[in-house]
Design a protein around this motif. Structure first.
Motif, PDB file in Angstrom:
ATOM      1  N   VAL A 148       0.833  -1.201   0.000  1.00  0.00           N
ATOM      2  CA  VAL A 148       0.000   0.000   0.000  1.00  0.00           C
ATOM      3  C   VAL A 148       0.871   1.256   0.000  1.00  0.00           C
ATOM      4  CG1 VAL A 148      -1.688   1.327   1.328  1.00  0.00           C
ATOM      5  CG2 VAL A 148      -1.951  -1.146   1.119  1.00  0.00           C
ATOM      6  N   ALA A 149       1.953   1.237   0.791  1.00  0.00           N
ATOM      7  CA  ALA A 149       2.824   2.420   0.868  1.00  0.00           C
ATOM      8  C   ALA A 149       3.396   2.760  -0.499  1.00  0.00           C
ATOM      9  CB  ALA A 149       3.953   2.166   1.867  1.00  0.00           C
ATOM     10  N   LEU A 150       3.794   1.743  -1.252  1.00  0.00           N
ATOM     11  CA  LEU A 150       4.341   1.972  -2.585  1.00  0.00           C
ATOM     12  C   LEU A 150       3.253   2.409  -3.554  1.00  0.00           C
ATOM     13  CD1 LEU A 150       6.891   1.929  -4.243  1.00  0.00           C
ATOM     14  CD2 LEU A 150       6.559  -0.509  -4.646  1.00  0.00           C
ATOM     15  N   ARG A 196       3.685   7.795   8.562  1.00  0.00           N
ATOM     16  CA  ARG A 196       4.664   7.365   7.557  1.00  0.00           C
ATOM     17  C   ARG A 196       4.811   8.412   6.463  1.00  0.00           C
ATOM     18  NH1 ARG A 196       1.917   2.302   7.782  1.00  0.00           N
ATOM     19  NH2 ARG A 196       1.257   2.557   5.615  1.00  0.00           N
ATOM     20  N   ARG A 197       3.692   8.988   6.058  1.00  0.00           N
ATOM     21  CA  ARG A 197       3.729   9.994   5.006  1.00  0.00           C
ATOM     22  C   ARG A 197       4.561  11.212   5.436  1.00  0.00           C
ATOM     23  NH1 ARG A 197       4.387  10.798  -0.047  1.00  0.00           N
ATOM     24  NH2 ARG A 197       3.305  12.588  -0.915  1.00  0.00           N
ATOM     25  N   LYS A 198       4.452  11.574   6.696  1.00  0.00           N
ATOM     26  CA  LYS A 198       5.227  12.706   7.205  1.00  0.00           C
ATOM     27  C   LYS A 198       6.723  12.418   7.111  1.00  0.00           C
ATOM     28  CE  LYS A 198       5.935  15.603  11.315  1.00  0.00           C
ATOM     29  NZ  LYS A 198       5.556  15.832  12.727  1.00  0.00           N
ATOM     30  N   VAL A 199       7.120  11.189   7.459  1.00  0.00           N
ATOM     31  CA  VAL A 199       8.531  10.807   7.374  1.00  0.00           C
ATOM     32  C   VAL A 199       9.003  10.857   5.918  1.00  0.00           C
ATOM     33  CG1 VAL A 199      10.212   8.955   7.761  1.00  0.00           C
ATOM     34  CG2 VAL A 199       8.433   9.406   9.461  1.00  0.00           C
ATOM     35  N   GLU A 200       8.155  10.368   5.002  1.00  0.00           N
ATOM     36  CA  GLU A 200       8.518  10.407   3.583  1.00  0.00           C
ATOM     37  C   GLU A 200       8.785  11.837   3.125  1.00  0.00           C
ATOM     38  OE1 GLU A 200       5.340   8.509   1.460  1.00  0.00           O
ATOM     39  OE2 GLU A 200       5.326   6.820   2.852  1.00  0.00           O
ATOM     40  N   LEU A 201       7.924  12.761   3.523  1.00  0.00           N
ATOM     41  CA  LEU A 201       8.083  14.157   3.115  1.00  0.00           C
ATOM     42  C   LEU A 201       9.335  14.775   3.733  1.00  0.00           C
ATOM     43  CD1 LEU A 201       4.344  15.289   3.374  1.00  0.00           C
ATOM     44  CD2 LEU A 201       5.651  14.885   1.286  1.00  0.00           C
TER      45      LEU A 201
END
Length: 812
Positions: A268-270, A469-474
Motif C-alpha cells: 500500500v505504501a508503494l 509514515r507519510r510525514k517521514v517520507e516528506l
C-alpha cells in the motif's frame, strides 16, 4: 649439523640464541663492559630446561667463533651499536637481519622476515604470528570461519595487524579496510534522446520536461520493442529507471487508444507513492485512481483518493486489483499492465496470489501489453518464458556502489551508526544533494529505539499510521532529516532517495535475509541525478544466531550475502494455496477449456483435475462453476480450510465475532517491561507478549522480586488471558484468542485504537503499535463481511444481521 647464532640487543643486555636447525640449544643473556680496547663480555647467563648458570666469557667467544653464521636482529639501537662494536673487535663476521619479534619473544624462534612481514606494535612479525594473533582476537569476539578468512585477506592486503585489530575494536573507521568491493557504474553508452522516440507529441513534450535522454535500461527496453507493444520482463537494479519503462508503454498505449494503464505494486505504501507520481499525467488527459483495499476503520478525516474504475490509470496493490477480477468487476479496456516487483512470485504467503492475478489479467486482457519489473532474479530467461515476455536483462548500475563490512558488537552499534550517519550528512554530492541514510533493522522496537538514539532521524515501519509514515517520507524527501530507520519488511516499499544504506541487522524478523532481499535493499543506495556514488555498510554482530537461521552466525551470513548468487524464482505452492487460485480462476472462466487455459497461465500450479476435485468435495465448485459459497470464498480470498472454519461456526450458531477470531487473531502485542524483567529475574524474557518465555514466566516463575506495579500488571494479564481448561495451557492459543476478543469488544464499545492500546498498557503492561492494531481491525471487518455473505448464502439471516451489526460497530 651447523650452528647459527641469533643475537638481539635489548635494554642493557643482548639476547643470544644458538640454533641447530629449528632447535634452540639454550637462551643466553650477555652483558658488556667498556674497556680501553672496546666493549668486552662482562657476564654471560645461560638458561636451559629451567636451570640458570653463568658461563665464562671465553665460552661465549668460542661459541661465536664456532658458529657458521651470526645474525644480528634489530633491537635496542644503543645496545645494538655496542654489540656490533664488540663483534668487530673480535673480528667476527655477522649479518643484520629482520626477524619476527613474536617468534623471538614468545617461542625463542628465529624467523627471518621477507616481503610478507606484517607491522605490529611498532615492529614487524611474520605472517604466521600475525594470523595467530588475529585468530586469537577473532575467537575472543566469536567470529565465524568465513569472517576470519575475510579478515585474514584484509590483513595480507594491508600488512598491518594494528590497523585490522583497530578496526575490530572500532577505534577508527578506515574505508580502505572496511571496503569489501565496489559495484561499478556502467560504461559510457550512446545516449538515446527522448526527441528521437516514437511517441505522441504531447507525451514526448511531457517527458522532455523531465529528461532529455533515457537511462540505459530504458533505452534497452525501447530497443527491445517496448514502444511496439512487446511484452517485456525488465531486470535491472533498484534506482535504474525501470518504472519509466512501464509508464512509457502505458501512456503511449492510452494516447493511441489502446486502453488504460494498470500499474500494480506489492505494498500500500508503494501504491500511495506511485499514485502521486502517476497523477501528474492528468495534464495528458490520463486521470489516476487507486485500488488498495482502503482501510474501513473510521478514524476521522483522512486523505481522500480517487477510486473510479473508469480512470485512465489505475494504481493498485496485487490484492486490490485481484479483488476486482474475483468479483467480476468491469475494468474496461486495458492497454497496458505493469507488474512491479514480479520476483514476489516466490514470496511464501502472497506469491500464489500474484501468480493467479497475472494469469487472470493475461486471460482477461489478451491484447494488452504486459511489462514485468524486478531488481534481480537468478533465472531471468526461464521466468521470462513462463510470463510470455521478452527479456531485458541489465546488470550495470548508473551509480557505483561501495560495499563495506564491519563486525560490530551490540554495545558499539549505536555509536557507530551515529558516526556513519553524521559523516554521510556532512557531504554534498556534485548535484547539490546532502547525504542521507536508510538504516535497516529487524524489528519495529529496534526502529523506534535506534531512531531515538540517532540525532535527526525517524522511524518508519508498518506499525505506524499512514499519516505518520507519510510525514517521514516528506521530511526525508526535503532532506529535513538525515536518516530513516526501517524494517527489512518495507525494503520493497517506499522509495527513499538515500546516498547510504546501513544494515544494522541481516535478518527479517528471525530469518536471515535471502540474497535477493539483500540486493533489493542495498540497491537503494545511490540515486542517479542525486548522488555520485552509493555507500553500503553491513554491521553484522559476531556469533549472533537466530532460531530460524540454519545455524549460521550473522558474520558468516554477511559474507554469504556479499558473495551470494541470486536465487531462482521457482514458485511452488501448497495444496490450499493452489486450490484458492483454481477457485479464483473458476470465477473468471466460462468453460473447461478456459479454465484449463487459466491453469496453464498460472505459474506454480500442479494438476488441474486433482485441485478441481478437492474444490468439488468442499462444495466450492460444481462442474467448473463456483457455488455461491465458492464465489463468496473467492471474493474474500478465503482458503478452503477457512471456509470450513466459517461453515462449522455458522452450523453451531456461533458468535460471528468468535468465528472471525478463529480466522484472524492479533498477536502483535508486546511486553513493555521485558528488559527490566529479564534483568530483575536474570532470565531472558521476550518482548512479544505471547512468546513461550512470557508464558513460562506467567505460569511458574516467582514474581515477588518484581516491582509491585509490574507484578500486578503481569498477574492481571495472566488472570485475564491465560486461564483456561486446555491440556496444553497456556500454550494452546487461548491467550491470543482472548486478547483478540478483548480488543474487538473494546472497539465495538466505541474505543479508539489509541484508547484500546492505553487500556492494555495501563492494566496489563502490554502495548501495540497503532498501525498494527488498525490493520487488524480492518482485517476483522473483512472477515466479518465474508461471514455475513456466507451466512446469507446458507440461510442464516439472523447471524448475517449480527455479523453486519458487529462489523459496522468495529468500523466506527
Amino acid at each position: 649439523m651447523q650452528i647459527q647464532v641469533l643475537a638481539r640487543a635489548e635494554k642493557g643486555r643482548v639476547l643470544i640464541l644458538p640454533l641447530r636447525g629449528a632447535e634452540t640449544l639454550f637462551e643466553g643473556h650477555l652483558r658488556l663492559k667498556d674497556t680501553p680496547k672496546g666493549p668486552r663480555p662482562r657476564k654471560f647467563l645461560v638458561k636451559k630446561d629451567g636451570d640458570e648458570k653463568y658461563l665464562q666469557p671465553e665460552d661465549l667467544i668460542r661459541l661465536l667463533r664456532k658458529a657458521d653464521a651470526i645474525y644480528v636482529a634489530r633491537g635496542d639501537p644503543a645496545m645494538e651499536e655496542e654489540f656490533v662494536e664488540f663483534l668487530e673487535g673480535y673480528q667476527l663476521s655477522f649479518r643484520k637481519v629482520s626477524i619476527c619479534q613474536l617468534c623471538l619473544s614468545e617461542k625463542r624462534k628465529f624467523t627471518p622476515l621477507d616481503k610478507g612481514a606484517v607491522r605490529f606494535k611498532g615492529g614487524l612479525i611474520c605472517e604466521r604470528c600475525a594470523t595467530e594473533e588475529l585468530k586469537r582476537e577473532a575467537d575472543f569476539r566469536h567470529l565465524g570461519r568465513a569472517a576470519k578468512l575475510h579478515l585474514a585477506r584484509v590483513l595480507f592486503k594491508r600488512r598491518n595487524l594494528d590497523d585490522v585489530l583497530s578496526l575490530l575494536a572500532l577505534d577508527r573507521i578506515d574505508s580502505a579496510l572496511t571496503k569489501f568491493d565496489e559495484i561499478p557504474a556502467e560504461k559510457d553508452e550512446d545516449p538515446m534522446p527522448v526527441e528521437a522516440l516514437d511517441l505522441p507529441a504531447q507525451f514526448k513534450s511531457f517527458l522532455l520536461n523531465r529528461t532529455k535522454t533515457l537511462l540505459p535500461v530504458q533505452a534497452k527496453a525501447v530497443a527491445g520493442g517496448l514502444l511496439e507493444g512487446r511484452n517485456l520482463l525488465v531486470i535491472s537494479a533498484t534506482a535504474t529507471g525501470k518504472s519509466l519503462v512501464g509508464e512509457m508503454a502505458g501512456i503511449k498505449n492510452f494516447l493511441s487508444g489502446k486502453g488504460k494503464l494498470l500499474f500494480l505494486v506489492p505494498l500500500v505504501a508503494l501504491a500511495n507513492q506511485k499514485y502521486d507520481q502517476l497523477s501528474l499525467y492528468r495534464d495528458l488527459g490520463a486521470k489516476a485512481s487507486i485500488r488498495v483495499g482502503v482501510s474501513r476503520i473510521k478514524l476521522g478525516k483522512g486523505k481522500s483518493f480517487r477510486q473510479d474504475l473508469h480512470s485512465e490509470i489505475i494504481v493498485g496493490t496485487y490484492e486490490g486489483v485481484d479483488q476486482l477480477l474475483r468479483t467480476g468487476r468491469d475494468l474496461g479496456k486495458v492497454g497496458t499492465v505493469v507488474i512491479d516487483e514480479v520476483h514476489m512470485l516466490e514470496e511464501k504467503e502472497r506469491g500464489h496470489r500474484l501468480s493467479g492475478l497475472i494469469a487472470r489479467l493475461r486471460f482477461s486482457f489478451p491484447t494488452a501489453q504486459f511489462i514485468y519489473l524486478s531488481a534481480t532474479v537468478g533465472n531471468p530467461k526461464t521466468l521470462s518464458e513462463q510470463l510470455g515476455a521478452d527479456l531485458i536483462d541489465y546488470h550495470v548500475r548508473p551509480v557505483p556502489i561501495e560495499r563495506h563490512l564491519i563486525f560490530a558488537e551490540p554495545r558499539d552499534k549505536r555509536g557507530l551508526l551515529r558516526r556513519l550517519v553524521k559523516e554521510a550528512a556532512s557531504k554534498t554530492s556534485s548535484t547539490g544533494y546532502k547525504g542521507q541514510t536508510i538504516i535497516f533493522t529487524n524489528s519495529r522496537k529496534n526502529c523506534n529505539s535506534l531512531s531515538m538514539a540517532i540525532p535527526n532521524s525517524a522511524a518508519y515501519h508498518a506499525g505506524m499510521q499512514y499519516d505518520q509514515r507519510r510525514k517521514v517520507e516528506l521530511l526525508f524527501g526535503r532532506a529535513d532529516i538525515d536518516a530513516v530507520v526501517t524494517t527489512a519488511a518495507l525494503a520493497a516499499g517506499v522509495d527513499f532517495p538515500a546516498s547510504q544504506v546501513i544494515f544494522d541487522s541481516l535478518a527479517m524478523g528471525i530469518e536471515w535475509l535471502s540474497v535477493h532481499e539483500f540486493n533489493q535493499m542495498l540497491g537503494r543506495a545511490g540515486r542517479p541525478g542525486y548522488h555520485d556514488r552509493g555507500i553500503v555498510y553491513l554491521l553484522p554482530e559476531p556469533g549472533k544466531k537466530y532460531q530460524g537461521g540454519k545455524g549460521e552466525s550473522e558474520d558468516e551470513v554477511a559474507l554469504r550475502l556479499l558473495r551470494g548468487k541470486m536465487e531462482d524464482v521457482l514458485p511452488e505452492y501448497e495444496e490450499e494455496e493452489q486450490q484458492e487460485e483454481v477457485l479464483a480462476n473458476a470465477v473468471v472462466a466460462r468453460s473447461m477449456d478456459e479454465l484449463a487455459r487459466l491453469h496453464h497461465l498460472t505459474i506454480g500450479l500442479d494438476d488441474l483435475r486433482s485441485n478441481l476435485a478437492a474444490l468439488i468435495d468442499a462444495d466450492l465448485v460444481r462442474g467448473i462453476a463456483p457455488t455461491r459459497i465458492g464465489r463468496a470464498a473467492a471474493a474474500h480470498f478465503l482458503t478452503p480450510e477457512e471456509v470450513v472454519v466459517i461453515r462449522k461456526g455458522l452450523a453451531e450458531d456461533g458468535d460471528p465475532l468468535e468465528v472471525a477470531v478463529d480466522l484472524e487473531i492479533f498477536s502483535d502485542l508486546y511486553l513493555k517491561a521485558a528488559d527490566r524483567i529479564s534483568m530483575k529475574l536474570r532470565m531472558q524474557v521476550s518482548s512479544r507478549a505471547f512468546h513461550g518465555s512470557v508464558m513460562d514466566l506467567l505460569s511458574g516463575e516467582d514474581l515477588t522480586n518484581l516491582d509491585p506495579k509490574l507484578r500486578e500488571e503481569l498477574l492481571n494479564f495472566a488472570k485475564e488471558f491465560t486461564r483456561c481448561g486446555c491440556k496444553d495451557a497456556p500454550y494452546c492459543g487461548c491467550p491470543e484468542r482472548k486478547a483478540s476478543l478483548k480488543i474487538l469488544e473494546l472497539r465495538a464499545g466505541g474505543a479508539s485504537p489509541g484508547r484500546i492500546i492505553q487500556e492494555f498498557t495501563e492494566n496489563y503492561g502490554i502495548y501495540a503499535y497503532t498501525g498494527d492494531l488498525i490493520n487488524y481491525l480492518d482485517a476483522v471487518v473483512r472477515r466479518l463481511e465474508a461471514i455475513e455473505e456466507m451466512a446469507r448464502v446458507l440461510g442464516k439471516k439472523e447471524t448475517a444481521k449480527e455479523a453486519k451489526r458487529i462489523r459496522e460497530r468495529i468500523e466506527g
